[in-house]
Each structure stands twice: as C-alpha cells, then as structure tokens.
Design a protein around this motif. Structure first.
Motif, mmCIF file in Angstrom:
data_model
loop_
_atom_site.group_PDB
_atom_site.id
_atom_site.type_symbol
_atom_site.label_atom_id
_atom_site.label_comp_id
_atom_site.label_asym_id
_atom_site.label_seq_id
_atom_site.Cartn_x
_atom_site.Cartn_y
_atom_site.Cartn_z
ATOM 1 N N PRO A 1 38.662 31.634 -6.701
ATOM 2 C CA PRO A 1 38.984 31.528 -8.127
ATOM 3 C C PRO A 1 39.557 29.930 -8.666
ATOM 4 N N SER A 2 40.012 29.232 -7.593
ATOM 5 C CA SER A 2 40.961 28.145 -8.032
ATOM 6 C C SER A 2 40.395 26.837 -6.991
ATOM 7 N N PHE B 1 34.994 39.300 -19.170
ATOM 8 C CA PHE B 1 35.553 39.389 -17.837
ATOM 9 C C PHE B 1 35.358 41.060 -17.307
ATOM 10 N N LEU C 1 39.727 41.350 -13.864
ATOM 11 C CA LEU C 1 40.348 40.369 -13.146
ATOM 12 C C LEU C 1 40.189 39.177 -13.707
ATOM 13 N N TYR C 2 41.188 38.075 -13.794
ATOM 14 C CA TYR C 2 40.958 36.919 -14.410
ATOM 15 C C TYR C 2 41.535 36.070 -13.566
ATOM 16 N N PRO C 3 40.627 34.753 -13.446
ATOM 17 C CA PRO C 3 40.824 33.711 -12.294
ATOM 18 C C PRO C 3 42.163 32.748 -12.740
ATOM 19 N N LEU D 1 32.016 37.553 -11.285
ATOM 20 C CA LEU D 1 32.963 37.303 -12.159
ATOM 21 C C LEU D 1 32.978 36.140 -12.848
ATOM 22 N N PRO D 2 33.131 35.836 -14.141
ATOM 23 C CA PRO D 2 32.987 34.635 -14.789
ATOM 24 C C PRO D 2 34.187 33.699 -14.388
ATOM 25 N N GLY D 3 33.960 32.477 -14.508
ATOM 26 C CA GLY D 3 35.286 31.798 -14.392
ATOM 27 C C GLY D 3 35.760 31.390 -12.987
ATOM 28 N N THR D 4 34.908 31.836 -12.043
ATOM 29 C CA THR D 4 35.071 31.591 -10.624
ATOM 30 C C THR D 4 34.202 30.562 -10.059
ATOM 31 N N THR E 1 43.406 36.453 -7.792
ATOM 32 C CA THR E 1 43.181 36.550 -9.384
ATOM 33 C C THR E 1 44.194 37.414 -9.938
#
Lengths: 276, 276, 276, 276
Positions: C135-136, B12, A133-135, C19-22, A22
């Motif tokens: 995350p991805s 986030f 943290l940003y994914p 955590l959002p977006g994961t 991340t």
C-alpha cells in the motif's frame, strides 16, 4: 475418533486474509429496507427514531470493537473505518464482515423497542455487509465525502419529494415528474417558495448524516462547522465524571456529530483517526 | 453532481463471486457463546430452550431463502447447504455470508423472549459466518457426517462431565481429569454405573443435533432411525390441509428431525437434497 | 452456432483484479536453479554470464512494459516494481503474472547463446512468479532493502563457503561446519586472513545485486555510493545522442546500477520511482 | 541479522490455494500472436511448423508435470487438464500458473530453430496463462467440446477466407464481406464450388486441433474416429520396447491425436483421464 475420517472437509475452508497495511472500510446496508420502513410506518422523508436506532447500534458496535475509529451513517446504511494496523481476527475477511454485521443487527433488534415502543417488529430486519480496502488517507477522505455528498443529494430530493406529496397534494408520480431534471438550487427554491421550507435550516441530522468518533470530551466544537452535537452516553459514563476522566487521561468516548466531514476541519482536529 | 468526483472510490470494491457448480455450505457459529450462555443461565450440558431458539431462527431463515436445502444445528452453530445451482445474489460471497448471518441473528434476538420469557437479554449475541465450497456430493455427505460426529463426541463428553459435577459433586477440574483419556465406552460406563444414565436413552435432540429439511409431510419416519420428530409449523400451514396439499403436490414444508444423517438412509429417502 | 451450448464454461473464469492504488511487486524466481546451474556449469559463488543474462532479460522486459519503474536482481531472482497507478491488463493478477513471467523466460532462453556461447541449453529453464501488493512507499523501500540485505548475506556466505572449498580444500560439509554460527565480521576475517580476499573490494555486481531504473543519462553517480555502473544500451540509443535527447527532455533510458538501495540517497535522487 | 527488520514485508504475500477436489484447467494463449505470426512469416490459414512446435512444447510440459492428464491445442493456444486430486505446489494458483506457463514458453523458444530452421526469432514470444476450476466431469467434457468446436469454426472460416484471398484474388476486406453472415454449409460450398476444396478432406490436424493424452500404446484407434495419429516419441522410449513395457504395465506414454473429443468415444476409451 469417530470424526477423524470426515475431518478432511475442513481443508476446503480457504484462507481469506485482508491485505495488511490498508484501511478496512466496512459498510452495512439495510436489506430491503424500503419494504421494512413501509411495514413499520417510518416517517417520510426521515424518521428520527430509525436514524437514532441506527446510531445506537453503531455506537455500541464501536464500543465493542475498538479498531473502529470512525462511523458514518445515513438512512439505512452505516460505514465503519478500521485502522490500517488493525489485526482483529487476523484480518480474516469473512470473520470480520459477518461478526460485525451480526452484532450490529442484534443491537438493532434488541434496542428496537426503545425507539419504537408502539411498533412491534412485524418481521426480522437484516443487513448486508462488505469490506472494501483502501491503501491511503486520500481515498478514505474521499470515501467519506462520497457518502456525505450522497446523504445531501438524497435528502434534498426526498425532502422536496415528500413536501410535494404530503403538503402539495401531488401523487408520487407527479412529484417525481416535478423534480425530474431539477438541479440543487431549483429544489431549494421549490421548498422555499411553495412550502416555506428553508432547507439549510432543517436538522443537520438529516442533512449531514451521523458521525461517530472517539474523542476527548473537552474538544470544543465550532457550532457553524458542526451544528448539532448529540451525545449518547456510554455505559458507566456521565457528564459529571468527564472532567475527572479527562484528568486521568482516560476520558475518550464515542461522540455523535452531525457535521461536515468533506472539508478539512473535521479531520485536522482529529489527526488520530487516520493515523494508522 | 456533488458526489461525482468522489465516486471513484467504488472502484476499490472488488468482485467476489463463488465458483459456479459447487455446493455452498454456510456455517454460523455463536460468538463467545461460552460467556453468553453463562450470563444467561443456560442449562448444562444442554439447554432445550436455546437449541429450540436456534432451530426456530434456522427454520425461518430457510423459509426466506429457498436455495437452502438442508440445515444442521448443534449447540451454538448451524450449517446450511445451498444447492449447487443457486444463483442467490449472483453468488457473491460477502453478500450471501453477511445477509444470511444477519437475518439469522435478527431472528434469534427477535424470538428470544418466546424461548426465554424470564431471561431478558443482558447484551446482544452475535454469530460469525463463513462459506465453504464443496465440489461433490461425497464431500457434502462427509461434511454433515463430520458435524454430527462432532455433536455426538461433544455431547457424550459434556453429559459425563456435568453428571460428575452436578450429581457427583466433583469440581470442574476433577471432572476433566476423570474423563481425560477415556474412550467412548468408558464414558457410557461412568454415566450408567455412577449415575444410572443410559446415554442412548437421552433425547435425540441432544445426541443427534437438529436436521431441517424440506419435505412432503406424508413421508413416514422409521422410529428407530429417527427417534424424535418435531414439526414447527410454518406460517399459513396446518396439519389439516397437509393431505390436501399433498394431493396437489404443493405441500412440501420444512421439517425438524433429530435423526442420523451419517448413514445412507436419510439421503436415499430424500434424493432431491443433493440433486443440484 | 456449434460452440454456443458449451460456452457456459466461460462462466467459471472468475475475475481477479488487483486492488487499485497499491504498488504491484512482481518477483520472479528461477525454478530449481540449483540443478540448472550445476548442469550448465555456472561458476561459483557467482557467474557473471548468468547474472548478466538475467539483467538483459529484465531490461528488455522493462522496455516492453513501461509500467515497471524499477527492477532488482540477485542470483536467479528478479523483482519488478509497477507504479501504483498502473492499469496494465486492467490489473488482472493472472494475466500480469503469467505474461511478464513468460516474456522474461523467453528472453532468457533467446539470449542464452549470447552469454553462454559454448554451453548449449541442456533443458528448458523456468521461473515462477508472484505478485505482492504494497500500500505505501515505506513498504516498497523495505521490500527492496530486504532483497538487497539478502543479497549481501547470501553472497558473503557463499563467497566464504566457496573460498573454503575451492581454495581451502575443504569438503562442502566441512565448509558449512566452519561457517556455522559465524557472524558477518568472522566471515570477513576468514576471507581476509585465510585467502587474502578483501570482501568489500569484490565487484559490486556480486555484493549489491543489479538495479535497473529509468533515468536521464546526465545524472552523475557518486562512486562511493554506487561503485559500478554498467549501461546496456537500449535499441536506437547511443551515448552520442544522449545529450541531445537530454535537452529535448526525452532521453530517459534504463540504466543498470550495482549500488546501495537501502539508504535514502538512491531514492532521493529519483523521486519519480515512487511517485505513483 | 541485517535482513530481519525488513522481513515483515513477506506478510503481504497472501495465500492463494485453489479449491481442493476440483479439476484444474490451465489455458495458455499466445500474446499478440497475430503480429508474431506475421513477423515470422507463418503460413495462412495454418502453419504446420508452428502447430507442431506448440505440440512439442505441450508434450514436454506434460512429461515434466505428470498431474497433467490431457492437453488440447489449436492455433496459438493450449489447454491442460490437471487431475482433481493434484497437489502440485500445494495447489497455489500463481505458482502453478506462472511455472507451467514459463516452462512452456522456454520450450517454445528453445525448440523454435528445429521447426523454423530458416526463420530466426526476431523478438521474444510470450504467452499468458490462467487457471479455471471445474467441479465436475460434465464441465470438463463441455470445456474441451467448447475448444474443439471453436477450432472447427475458426478453421472453416479461415480456410474459406484465405482461399478467397490467395486463390480467389480478393482483398481481405472483400473476403470478410463475402463470408459475413454465411453459415457452415455455405462456407463448405464456397470452398468446394469455387476452389475445389473438400473441407472434410483437409488434414485433421487443422480441423480437429491437437490432443495429447497419456496412453498405453496398444490401444487401436478407429480411423474414422481419429483420422490422424502422430506419435512424438518420448525420451528413452522406442516402438520396439512398447510391447514389453505393455506387459509390465509401464508403457504409458504421451500420444498426439487429431481426433474428435466432443463425442463419447474418446472419453469412454480412456476412463482414467477424468478419474480424479
């Protein structure tokens, strides 16, 4: 050994690793800087000395920590992006947060006299810091858009506010009332019609904030995209030897820009920032 | 508003509250201070100027944050105990860790010239910080015992080591080899027989570390228990008005001690430290 | 109210948002299933009843929680992928972990008699569960590849091991010694030359594990890619009305496959799984 | 090995150890049990079968996990106290939360037919679970007081509510309106004057909830303190060998009580619960 029977207290130190893969965003904010700026006589609505001291500290921090690939500053805050593959301090949250915040603070205090030669520090400034943290790339783009939009909104308001007070003779209370509920175009209009100020002609340093990015020095900037570009030379680096370094492939350096980072152009030119 | 569509990135930012009802221990450590102390010519094995600068920063930090009830410093580290009922910054881990670490750092840099008038800072020092939670008084007692035992062990070793090098003409490699495997009494013996140094007569500042504690100024210290007591007067406070303050019950101030904190006496005299 | 003065204890319940977006990956593992499978007479190296009971529980869990877009099971473990935009229980870690693990367990016990009609439960089975964030897409693909590779490695070993024991008359110790250090091709050779077993002809249920995925029923499977496809019909759904539903675009249902998920084909056919 | 290049995904599994030296409180709650109890015809306001099934599952859980020193149940929830020195699963939060919640659920489903012989499970029940840490004995005492006060408040309300509906012929809406704003004494009065019900004479099982505690069987209970005491014998233990076991000091067993745990008496008699 004398310390052995007490050493169990170390077991209370719990691990705090950041999720791998991340982007790490570290944001520093001045602690009670309203009071600090008043005490030290910062100019309103913007104090170039204070902004440039922030930029200096940020730049030096980036020179020390090469995992930081981008910095963005406005007012008394600075955001730093660490690449998502960063393994700095094994990605320990408190270690990264505290060490980078500490170094930034030390740099700010150490370089204070260079920017405020006639203003001794009356008391010690401090900053808080947090990691978010940003994914994905999308969120990083939106994070920096969020901060630059914030820069614009605050600066337009503050510029109008202080014009009303400093040039218009209003009290701060009256100035707030005048601006309450106004939209962007109305603030532009107040500035232009009452004070002859063309907001868009003000320095981009104030309107766009500060962008610090590693780059090859040969990249040409589009002046309409990035109206002000000021380079604080790093140690052991002069314009003279740039070309030479370029040829050796070693000439990336941290460059200070005051340009738009909401649109795609900035990012398209520098794909390496978000690469990983 | 321009920033609205980007503002989701705030989601986030995750909460990081510390468990209520626990003692908060914040420990700061100098970052790469081996190099920093070499670069700035610190005396070996101890540099009083450096220690007293640490004490100064710690003391000022405690004056700013009244939730800190005890400080203990040695070498380039300092531990601070916050009362278990502390609600500072809603007990947010990163906020407390970063802000206090930042202020300590700022104080260290700001006051550097007063302690090293002839040694300009060559580069910015930094500290890392971590918070450790302890549920009970027993663990807090053992934590501080652990640190003071560490002070003793390190200082005895370093004192013998530098005596061998500085007075005994050994290389650092030889000095390490001479000390390898020796127990405490053997190091005492080396110091005494070879260099005429009575370790126990060395300044308690080096042997015991620094203890910072709020206290009423009239408390008499037992010299055998606490051999050195140096008071850095806080702002707006003089010895003259202590007694007066004492009578009004308002004269607590931060006092610097170099005394034993492993035994019970220190704590029994100051029940308020661990009270909550 | 009587409870009021005690209610402060709720303040010790700390938030634990993911955590959002994961992507949220939940993996369940049977607790001490070595003993459980022995006690309940599971066939070696694989017990179809036990595997199908796992599949049944997993399928019902997915019907209840539509945020789960993929399941993969082998032996006594099951992995579930929740879409990265999932807001289930406000993404609270403990709530999701415990509730889904609990429901899976309840389903396993409730449906036990249907799969083991002659084997009463001697004691209660249990599962542990953990959430891992990714995350991805790349990491999700690799996660499932990791599990399916594990299925293959374990099953090949166990198949050879139990052939040596059950058909070859070796002790378990001897069987382990025979296999120690052998590579994949050697295990194939042992199976084929000593026991006439063509490993690749064994049921894909054992070799590939179980894949549960929502899909339109009309998707044709390549038999070489996905050699076994068994459908456990969901409630209120029959093969008869599939085509009808298909036309209305409403006929997605959970389908059980035993096919390769390491290569791209599975994923390319179902882009919706990783979409978000 | 085939799985090697994917195994990096394990690095995303982050540690989640619980702070040492703290009491671990695990609370399980029935998931959507309003619907579950309706579907399965639970008696109102209390269903002894359902409560006793909860007690059975809780008791078996405690037999499996000896770190649990106290259980308290009411309605569809159960709280378990683990000693503060517990090292179960290295104090990993998700592991403890999920495994204990899973086993409780399995026990609930497995033993369902014994308590509801005529009511087949229509669908699988589930529970959520969370861990809360408490640093000190005071908070543990208050936690259990909080739950028992809650038991009292809910049961008094529900008893009055269902008397109004079942015996008083009111609609549920009317019953809620009748009770709105009433204090405890008024609910007692409604029960007594309108329905001849002496609330305090109702079974303590409903008024006090269920307390599960390890104890030597010879401890005499004060009937006024603890009006109902039901013992579910553990495995391999009969009343006959209690005295014998007692003498050998090995006869502790889990005992079910429906007694007051807000006052000091319960705790004073059992100092081992909070010992650590």
């Amino acid at each position: 050994m004398a310390g052995t029977r007490f050493a169990y207290v170390r077991k209370f130190e719990l691990p705090d690793p950041l999720l791998p893969g991340t982007f790490i965003l570290l944001r520093l904010d001045g602690h009670s800087f309203h009071r600090f700026s008043d005490t030290h006589g910062f100019s309103k609505p913007n104090d170039s000395r204070a902004l440039e001291l922030m930029d200096h500290a940020a730049r030096s921090l980036m020179e020390e920590y090469s995992d930081i690939v981008l910095g963005f500053g406005e007012s008394d805050e600075y955001s730093f992006l660490l690449r998502k593959t960063a393994t700095l301090y094994n990605r320990r949250r408190s270690k990264i947060t505290s060490t980078l915040c500490s170094l930034f603070t030390a740099l700010y205090v150490m370089h204070w006299p260079a920017y405020f030669p006639d203003v001794p520090l009356r008391y010690a400034p401090s900053f808080d810091a947090r990691i978010v943290l940003y994914p994905s790339v999308r969120e990083i783009r939106d994070y920096f858009s969020w901060r630059q939009a914030d820069t614009h909104i605050n600066n337009l308001y503050n510029t109008a506010f202080w014009a009303l007070v400093q040039q218009g003779g209003k009290t701060t209370k009256e100035a707030h009332e005048t601006l309450r509920g106004t939209v962007s175009s109305q603030k532009h209009e107040i500035l232009f019609s009452q004070f002859g100020i063309n907001y868009n002609a003000l320095p981009s340093q104030f309107r766009k904030g500060s962008v610090l990015v590693w780059e090859k020095t040969s990249i040409p900037y589009n002046p309409s995209n990035c109206s002000a570009s000021q380079v604080l030379d790093g140690e052991n680096e002069t314009d003279a030897n740039d070309q030479e370094g370029q040829e050796k492939g070693a000439s990336t350096r941290i460059t200070l820009l005051h340009c738009d980072i909401i649109g795609d152009e900035f990012w398209n030119r520098r794909p390496y920032i978000l690469k990983g």
